[in-house]
Design a protein around this motif. Structure first.
Motif, PDB file in Angstrom:
ATOM      1  N   VAL A   1       5.915   4.060   1.489  1.00 59.04           N
ATOM      2  CA  VAL A   1       6.650   5.209   2.024  1.00 59.04           C
ATOM      3  C   VAL A   1       7.540   4.767   3.184  1.00 59.04           C
ATOM      4  CG1 VAL A   1       6.397   7.415   3.240  1.00 59.04           C
ATOM      5  CG2 VAL A   1       4.966   6.909   1.258  1.00 59.04           C
ATOM      6  N   GLU A   2       7.030   3.920   4.041  1.00 60.38           N
ATOM      7  CA  GLU A   2       7.825   3.404   5.162  1.00 60.38           C
ATOM      8  C   GLU A   2       8.990   2.558   4.657  1.00 60.38           C
ATOM      9  OE1 GLU A   2       9.118   2.839   8.980  1.00 60.38           O
ATOM     10  OE2 GLU A   2       7.606   4.244   8.244  1.00 60.38           O
ATOM     11  N   HIS A   3       8.757   1.786   3.602  1.00 59.52           N
ATOM     12  CA  HIS A   3       9.818   0.966   3.017  1.00 59.52           C
ATOM     13  C   HIS A   3      10.932   1.854   2.448  1.00 59.52           C
ATOM     14  CE1 HIS A   3      11.772  -2.366   1.022  1.00 59.52           C
ATOM     15  NE2 HIS A   3      11.676  -1.734  -0.138  1.00 59.52           N
ATOM     16  N   VAL A   4      10.561   2.942   1.793  1.00 59.75           N
ATOM     17  CA  VAL A   4      11.561   3.876   1.264  1.00 59.75           C
ATOM     18  C   VAL A   4      12.379   4.455   2.412  1.00 59.75           C
ATOM     19  CG1 VAL A   4      11.863   6.127   0.148  1.00 59.75           C
ATOM     20  CG2 VAL A   4      10.317   4.444  -0.848  1.00 59.75           C
ATOM     21  N   ARG A   5      11.706   4.837   3.494  1.00 66.04           N
ATOM     22  CA  ARG A   5      12.408   5.418   4.645  1.00 66.04           C
ATOM     23  C   ARG A   5      13.401   4.430   5.245  1.00 66.04           C
ATOM     24  NH1 ARG A   5      12.439   5.612   9.957  1.00 66.04           N
ATOM     25  NH2 ARG A   5      10.786   4.107  10.216  1.00 66.04           N
TER      26      ARG A   5
ATOM     27  N   ASP B   1       8.708  13.388  -0.632  1.00 61.86           N
ATOM     28  CA  ASP B   1       9.288  14.409   0.241  1.00 61.86           C
ATOM     29  C   ASP B   1       8.268  14.886   1.267  1.00 61.86           C
ATOM     30  OD1 ASP B   1      11.757  14.322  -0.986  1.00 61.86           O
ATOM     31  OD2 ASP B   1      11.229  15.863  -2.443  1.00 61.86           O
ATOM     32  N   THR B   2       7.057  15.158   0.815  1.00 62.54           N
ATOM     33  CA  THR B   2       6.008  15.621   1.731  1.00 62.54           C
ATOM     34  C   THR B   2       5.626  14.528   2.718  1.00 62.54           C
ATOM     35  OG1 THR B   2       5.149  17.041  -0.009  1.00 62.54           O
ATOM     36  CG2 THR B   2       3.694  16.595   1.852  1.00 62.54           C
ATOM     37  N   ARG B   3       5.473  13.302   2.235  1.00 64.42           N
ATOM     38  CA  ARG B   3       5.058  12.193   3.106  1.00 64.42           C
ATOM     39  C   ARG B   3       6.132  11.879   4.142  1.00 64.42           C
ATOM     40  NH1 ARG B   3       0.980   8.863   0.667  1.00 64.42           N
ATOM     41  NH2 ARG B   3       1.066   7.660   2.585  1.00 64.42           N
ATOM     42  N   LEU B   4       7.403  11.953   3.743  1.00 63.70           N
ATOM     43  CA  LEU B   4       8.468  11.663   4.703  1.00 63.70           C
ATOM     44  C   LEU B   4       8.611  12.781   5.729  1.00 63.70           C
ATOM     45  CD1 LEU B   4      11.145  10.053   2.388  1.00 63.70           C
ATOM     46  CD2 LEU B   4       9.792   8.920   4.138  1.00 63.70           C
ATOM     47  N   ARG B   5       8.355  14.020   5.334  1.00 67.88           N
ATOM     48  CA  ARG B   5       8.403  15.125   6.301  1.00 67.88           C
ATOM     49  C   ARG B   5       7.294  14.993   7.336  1.00 67.88           C
ATOM     50  NH1 ARG B   5       9.630  18.718   1.767  1.00 67.88           N
ATOM     51  NH2 ARG B   5      11.867  19.020   1.810  1.00 67.88           N
ATOM     52  N   GLU B   6       6.147  14.439   6.929  1.00 69.42           N
ATOM     53  CA  GLU B   6       5.062  14.204   7.885  1.00 69.42           C
ATOM     54  C   GLU B   6       5.488  13.169   8.919  1.00 69.42           C
ATOM     55  OE1 GLU B   6       1.763  12.972   5.529  1.00 69.42           O
ATOM     56  OE2 GLU B   6       1.433  14.955   4.670  1.00 69.42           O
ATOM     57  N   LEU B   7       6.210  12.141   8.470  1.00 70.50           N
ATOM     58  CA  LEU B   7       6.676  11.101   9.384  1.00 70.50           C
ATOM     59  C   LEU B   7       7.834  11.580  10.248  1.00 70.50           C
ATOM     60  CD1 LEU B   7       6.689   7.973   7.042  1.00 70.50           C
ATOM     61  CD2 LEU B   7       5.117   8.430   8.907  1.00 70.50           C
ATOM     62  N   LEU B   8       8.717  12.386   9.646  1.00 69.97           N
ATOM     63  CA  LEU B   8       9.931  12.830  10.327  1.00 69.97           C
ATOM     64  C   LEU B   8      10.017  14.356  10.289  1.00 69.97           C
ATOM     65  CD1 LEU B   8      12.282  10.277   8.574  1.00 69.97           C
ATOM     66  CD2 LEU B   8      11.290  10.042  10.837  1.00 69.97           C
ATOM     67  N   PRO B   9       9.333  15.054  11.200  1.00 69.01           N
ATOM     68  CA  PRO B   9       9.309  16.518  11.139  1.00 69.01           C
ATOM     69  C   PRO B   9      10.677  17.160  11.353  1.00 69.01           C
ATOM     70  CG  PRO B   9       8.179  15.713  13.099  1.00 69.01           C
ATOM     71  CD  PRO B   9       8.559  14.511  12.288  1.00 69.01           C
ATOM     72  N   TRP B  10      11.626  16.461  11.948  1.00 71.25           N
ATOM     73  CA  TRP B  10      12.942  17.036  12.187  1.00 71.25           C
ATOM     74  C   TRP B  10      13.784  17.123  10.921  1.00 71.25           C
ATOM     75  CZ3 TRP B  10      16.544  13.558  10.691  1.00 71.25           C
ATOM     76  CH2 TRP B  10      16.189  12.197  10.690  1.00 71.25           C
ATOM     77  N   MET B  11      13.309  16.546   9.795  1.00 72.57           N
ATOM     78  CA  MET B  11      14.074  16.575   8.551  1.00 72.57           C
ATOM     79  C   MET B  11      14.090  17.964   7.892  1.00 72.57           C
ATOM     80  SD  MET B  11      13.322  12.973   6.628  1.00 72.57           S
ATOM     81  CE  MET B  11      13.961  13.605   5.093  1.00 72.57           C
TER      82      MET B  11
ATOM     83  N   THR C   1       0.854  -1.182   0.000  1.00 67.21           N
ATOM     84  CA  THR C   1       0.000   0.000   0.000  1.00 67.21           C
ATOM     85  C   THR C   1       0.893   1.237   0.000  1.00 67.21           C
ATOM     86  OG1 THR C   1      -0.076   0.122   2.403  1.00 67.21           O
ATOM     87  CG2 THR C   1      -1.792  -1.202   1.317  1.00 67.21           C
ATOM     88  N   ASN C   2       0.307   2.386  -0.252  1.00 70.94           N
ATOM     89  CA  ASN C   2       1.097   3.616  -0.328  1.00 70.94           C
ATOM     90  C   ASN C   2       1.822   3.906   0.980  1.00 70.94           C
ATOM     91  OD1 ASN C   2       0.262   3.886  -2.927  1.00 70.94           O
ATOM     92  ND2 ASN C   2      -1.181   5.538  -2.535  1.00 70.94           N
ATOM     93  N   ASP C   3       1.141   3.739   2.111  1.00 68.53           N
ATOM     94  CA  ASP C   3       1.768   4.012   3.407  1.00 68.53           C
ATOM     95  C   ASP C   3       2.926   3.060   3.681  1.00 68.53           C
ATOM     96  OD1 ASP C   3       0.026   6.100   3.903  1.00 68.53           O
ATOM     97  OD2 ASP C   3      -1.419   4.817   4.945  1.00 68.53           O
TER      98      ASP C   3
END
Length: 76
Positions: free
Chosen positions: A15-19, A65-75, A10-12
């Motif tokens: 995104v987690e796999h990419v991270r 980029d947007t999805r990873l920033r939501e997961l990791l705001p410190w980026m 799934t999309n979520d």
């Protein structure tokens, strides 16, 4: 990871796999630079996994980029 497995994510999960794959690739590069990496084939496999996941994300139109920033705001 096999291409079929990445396509079925799934999309979520994608995104987690990419991270996690980016983190793994960073660790492998660090180990390689310090001479600790014994199995250098893992480096190539991690690069391929990341490229495969990024390609599928682009095909689906996911803004990583947007999805990873939501997961990791410190980026930011």
């Amino acid at each position: 990871m096999k291409p079929k497995e990445v396509h079925d994510m799934t999309n979520d999960v994608l995104v987690e796999h990419v991270r996690t794959t980016r983190q793994e690739l960073f660790g492998l590069r660090f180990q390689h630079a310090t001479g600790e990496l014994e199995n250098t084939a893992r480096l190539r496999g991690a690069k391929r996994d990341l490229a495969r996941a990024l390609t599928i994300a682009r095909q689906r139109g996911i803004d990583l980029d947007t999805r990873l920033r939501e997961l990791l705001p410190w980026m930011e």
